[in-house]
Motif scaffolding. Structure first.
Motif, short mmCIF file in Angstrom:
data_model
loop_
_atom_site.label_atom_id
_atom_site.label_comp_id
_atom_site.label_asym_id
_atom_site.label_seq_id
_atom_site.Cartn_x
_atom_site.Cartn_y
_atom_site.Cartn_z
N UNK A 75 38.01 38.41 25.65
CA UNK A 75 37.81 38.26 27.09
C UNK A 75 39.07 37.69 27.74
N UNK A 76 39.71 36.73 27.08
CA UNK A 76 40.95 36.16 27.63
C UNK A 76 42.05 37.21 27.74
N UNK B 207 36.93 39.82 44.45
CA UNK B 207 36.30 40.25 43.20
C UNK B 207 37.11 39.78 41.99
N UNK B 208 38.43 39.79 42.10
CA UNK B 208 39.29 39.34 41.01
C UNK B 208 39.15 37.85 40.74
N UNK C 101 37.11 33.60 37.25
CA UNK C 101 36.37 32.35 37.01
C UNK C 101 35.27 32.58 35.97
N UNK C 102 34.48 33.64 36.15
CA UNK C 102 33.40 33.90 35.19
C UNK C 102 33.94 34.25 33.81
N UNK C 103 35.05 34.96 33.75
CA UNK C 103 35.66 35.30 32.46
C UNK C 103 36.16 34.07 31.73
N UNK D 123 34.66 32.79 28.24
CA UNK D 123 35.57 32.68 27.10
C UNK D 123 35.55 31.27 26.52
N UNK D 124 35.53 30.27 27.36
CA UNK D 124 35.50 28.89 26.87
C UNK D 124 34.20 28.62 26.12
N UNK D 125 33.08 29.08 26.69
CA UNK D 125 31.80 28.86 26.03
C UNK D 125 31.76 29.57 24.69
#
Length: 95
Positions: free
Chosen positions: A44-45, A14-15, A20-22, A26-28
């Protein structure tokens, strides 16, 4: 092939998925055109730091106590969280 996936736990999987999704989110957001979106991407980062600590603690506990014991405890923690959500939902229906 079995030896490769032997030490994976519930929180580790889960981590990694959340990390990965975070990072992608964050980049987007940080590449967007508005300042609030960029700030939310930075937020988010900063939220990924406790997640990284959970993954590190998980790896230490797997190293010390073994995969089966850590998975058992993490599954009970997950069941407790789900039970508390159900209790909150039922109480919100009546209050």
């Amino acid at each position: 092939m079995k030896k490769q996936f032997q030490n994976w736990t519930l929180f580790f999987i889960a981590g990694i998925i959340a990390m990965i999704t975070g990072l992608i989110a964050a980049i987007v957001l940080m590449n967007g055109s508005s300042a609030p979106d960029a700030l939310f991407g930075m937020y988010i980062l900063f939220g990924l730091v406790p997640l990284l600590l959970v993954i590190i603690i998980d790896r230490i506990l797997v190293w010390k106590f073994g995969n089966k014991n850590v998975n058992k405890v993490q599954f009970f923690i997950l069941l407790l969280i789900v039970f508390l959500w159900i209790v909150r939902f039922v109480l919100d229906l009546f209050i």
